[in-house]
Design a protein around this motif. Structure first.
Motif, short mmCIF file in Angstrom:
data_model
loop_
_atom_site.label_atom_id
_atom_site.label_comp_id
_atom_site.label_asym_id
_atom_site.label_seq_id
_atom_site.Cartn_x
_atom_site.Cartn_y
_atom_site.Cartn_z
N SER A 3 0.78 -1.13 0.11
CA SER A 3 0.01 0.69 -0.19
C SER A 3 0.88 1.22 0.19
O SER A 3 0.95 1.90 -0.05
CB SER A 3 -0.77 0.25 1.58
N GLU A 31 7.50 2.79 -1.49
CA GLU A 31 7.78 3.48 -2.69
C GLU A 31 9.13 3.06 -3.72
O GLU A 31 10.12 3.91 -4.53
CB GLU A 31 8.37 5.23 -1.93
N SER A 62 2.79 -1.91 -8.14
CA SER A 62 2.67 -0.84 -8.72
C SER A 62 2.39 0.21 -8.61
O SER A 62 2.19 1.21 -10.15
CB SER A 62 1.19 -1.61 -9.84
N GLU A 63 2.76 0.33 -7.51
CA GLU A 63 2.92 2.11 -6.96
C GLU A 63 4.17 2.46 -6.24
O GLU A 63 4.43 4.11 -6.73
CB GLU A 63 1.97 2.05 -5.81
N LYS A 98 8.07 3.99 -7.00
CA LYS A 98 8.85 5.17 -7.71
C LYS A 98 10.78 4.89 -7.92
O LYS A 98 10.37 5.66 -8.87
CB LYS A 98 8.45 6.77 -6.49
N HIS A 118 3.45 0.59 -14.13
CA HIS A 118 4.14 1.19 -13.03
C HIS A 118 3.99 2.56 -13.67
O HIS A 118 5.00 3.67 -13.98
CB HIS A 118 5.56 0.51 -13.19
N GLN A 119 2.70 3.67 -13.61
CA GLN A 119 2.69 4.78 -13.44
C GLN A 119 3.56 6.05 -12.74
O GLN A 119 3.62 6.91 -13.56
CB GLN A 119 0.90 5.01 -13.77
N LYS A 120 3.69 5.34 -11.88
CA LYS A 120 4.33 6.06 -10.63
C LYS A 120 5.67 6.36 -11.34
O LYS A 120 6.54 7.25 -10.08
CB LYS A 120 3.53 6.52 -9.30
#
Length: 418
Positions: free
Chosen positions: A258, A261, A283-284, A286, A316-318
């Motif tokens: 959740s 980073e 997936s989140e 950075k 992996h948009q972020k």
């Protein structure tokens, strides 16, 4: 100094810690000597007693200095000592100590039956908050009571047995920081610490250790040398580093990421299910660092399967920083990896890319991938291309390097070559 009030002199001298400096200050004047009992910390370097005069022993000198202090808060001993000496110091100052750091040098000690052991002596420091031990031999469980105030435990260079480590951790129920560095002899490690936030584990051996870690407040985890990992509580996990330089990573089982980073995965060989699973869950993320050379579920070293360029970055948009080595870069550079790119595709958050190139094979696809990273990374500020030990007797290596240099020249504000 002569004009200062006693309280201020005591306050100033209380910041000294090196035992040699303390001994010298005692000889300056009676006033300075009378201030020594107010020291808060004592530090005995490794070679402090190399020139010890006849009749004195390290244990005796340390005991004399430790017992002259009213309430010692920090004790650091890197010089050789015996269990008898340690027991005597801690009997005097153990209840006052908050920070204890000892170079145990027990790895070559075979006298297991001679009580008390150095580890057993530590039970006298029941109020310690930070404990650091170097060179520990722990094949039997230490005779400890509960260290309820202990928050930071660090063991560096140790030979451990699974039951002994389990009993040690049970005696430290409120740890927030745990580091086991350069530890060998462990096969199956189970850790349940409800307050643990920072955890660093480095296991020597064949890379076949298994780890089960249950700590609901865990924020940072670094693991080296495990083939099987199970960490169900990852709600607050922000930094994750998994490496196995000696063996194979077979299985990972993590809870939902959740808050993750930063993710780093390293090693010679990972089973593809482990790689794909951790990438899907992260997936989140950075910051992503990948240096895994091969995949394969058995002894055979296999390349990564083809990874779709668009699908990877859409999942992996972020992603802001991407450091990519070996097999992962080769997988992104496969012939069909760029087939789904259209005019609307962008890599929205990527700011920095580090690519390590080791082979001129598939040079055209590799150049196409580098160009795509630059083209679709709308916020890309820096790209570093590292040429690492590229060996080839064929002219293709020279041609590939020329292409990279040309690419760098055309985009020199963003791209650099190392």
């Amino acid at each position: 100094m002569d004009d200062l009030p006693d309280a201020l002199v005591q306050y100033i001298t209380s910041y000294m810690s090196n035992a040699k400096d303390v001994a010298c200050c005692k000889c300056v004047s009676k006033r300075w000597k009378d201030s020594m009992p107010y020291l808060k910390s004592l530090y005995f370097p490794r070679n402090i007693f190399d020139n010890l005069t006849a009749g004195n022993t390290p244990d005796g000198v340390i005991m004399q200095m430790v017992s002259s202090v009213c309430q010692l808060e920090t004790l650091v001993v890197y010089c050789p000592f015996t269990s008898v000496g340690l027991d005597s110091w801690l009997s005097v100052q153990g209840s006052f100590l908050k920070n204890l750091e000892l170079r145990m040098d027990s790895l070559g000690d075979q006298s297991f039956t001679e009580p008390p052991s150095k580890l057993d002596c530590l039970r006298a420091a029941s109020n310690v908050e930070s404990l650091r031990l170097w060179g520990v031999l722990m094949i039997q469980s230490p005779n400890w009571d509960s260290f309820v105030k202990l928050r930071n435990l660090e063991i560096v260079g140790a030979k451990l047995e699974d039951p002994a480590l389990a009993d040690l951790l049970k005696a430290c129920p409120n740890l927030t920081d745990l580091s086991l560095i350069g530890c060998e002899g462990l096969r199956s490690v189970s850790i349940e610490l409800p307050q643990l936030q920072q955890c660093k584990l480095d296991f020597y051996g064949f890379g076949d250790c298994s780890l089960s870690l249950t700590s609901p407040r865990l924020e940072s985890l670094e693991v080296q040398g495990c083939g099987w990992l199970r960490v169900p509580e990852t709600k607050f996990l922000r930094t994750l580093c998994i490496a196995n330089n000696a063996g194979r990573v077979y299985m990972i089982d993590f809870g939902k990421f959740s808050a993750l980073e930063s993710l780093s995965i390293r090693g010679v060989q990972w089973c593809w299910n482990a790689v794909s699973k951790v990438l899907q869950q992260a997936s989140e993320v950075k910051d992503l660092y990948m240096k895994v050379e091969f995949t394969g579920d058995h002894e055979a070293l296999l390349p990564f399967p083809e990874i779709d360029f668009v699908e990877f970055f859409n999942n992996h948009q972020k992603l802001q920083k991407f450091d990519i080595h070996g097999a992962m870069f080769a997988a992104l550079c496969q012939k069909n990896s760029l087939r789904h790119i259209d005019s609307t595709f962008v890599i929205p958050c990527l700011e920095e890319v580090v690519v390590t190139v080791r082979s001129p094979l598939n040079a055209e696809q590799k150049m196409s991938t580098l160009e795509s990273l630059l083209k679709y990374g709308k916020n890309l500020k820096k790209m570093t291309i590292k040429i690492l030990q590229m060996k080839s007797n064929h002219s293709s290596a020279d041609d590939f390097f020329e292409e990279i240099c040309r690419f760098r020249y055309m985009n020199r504000q963003i791209i650099s070559i190392e």
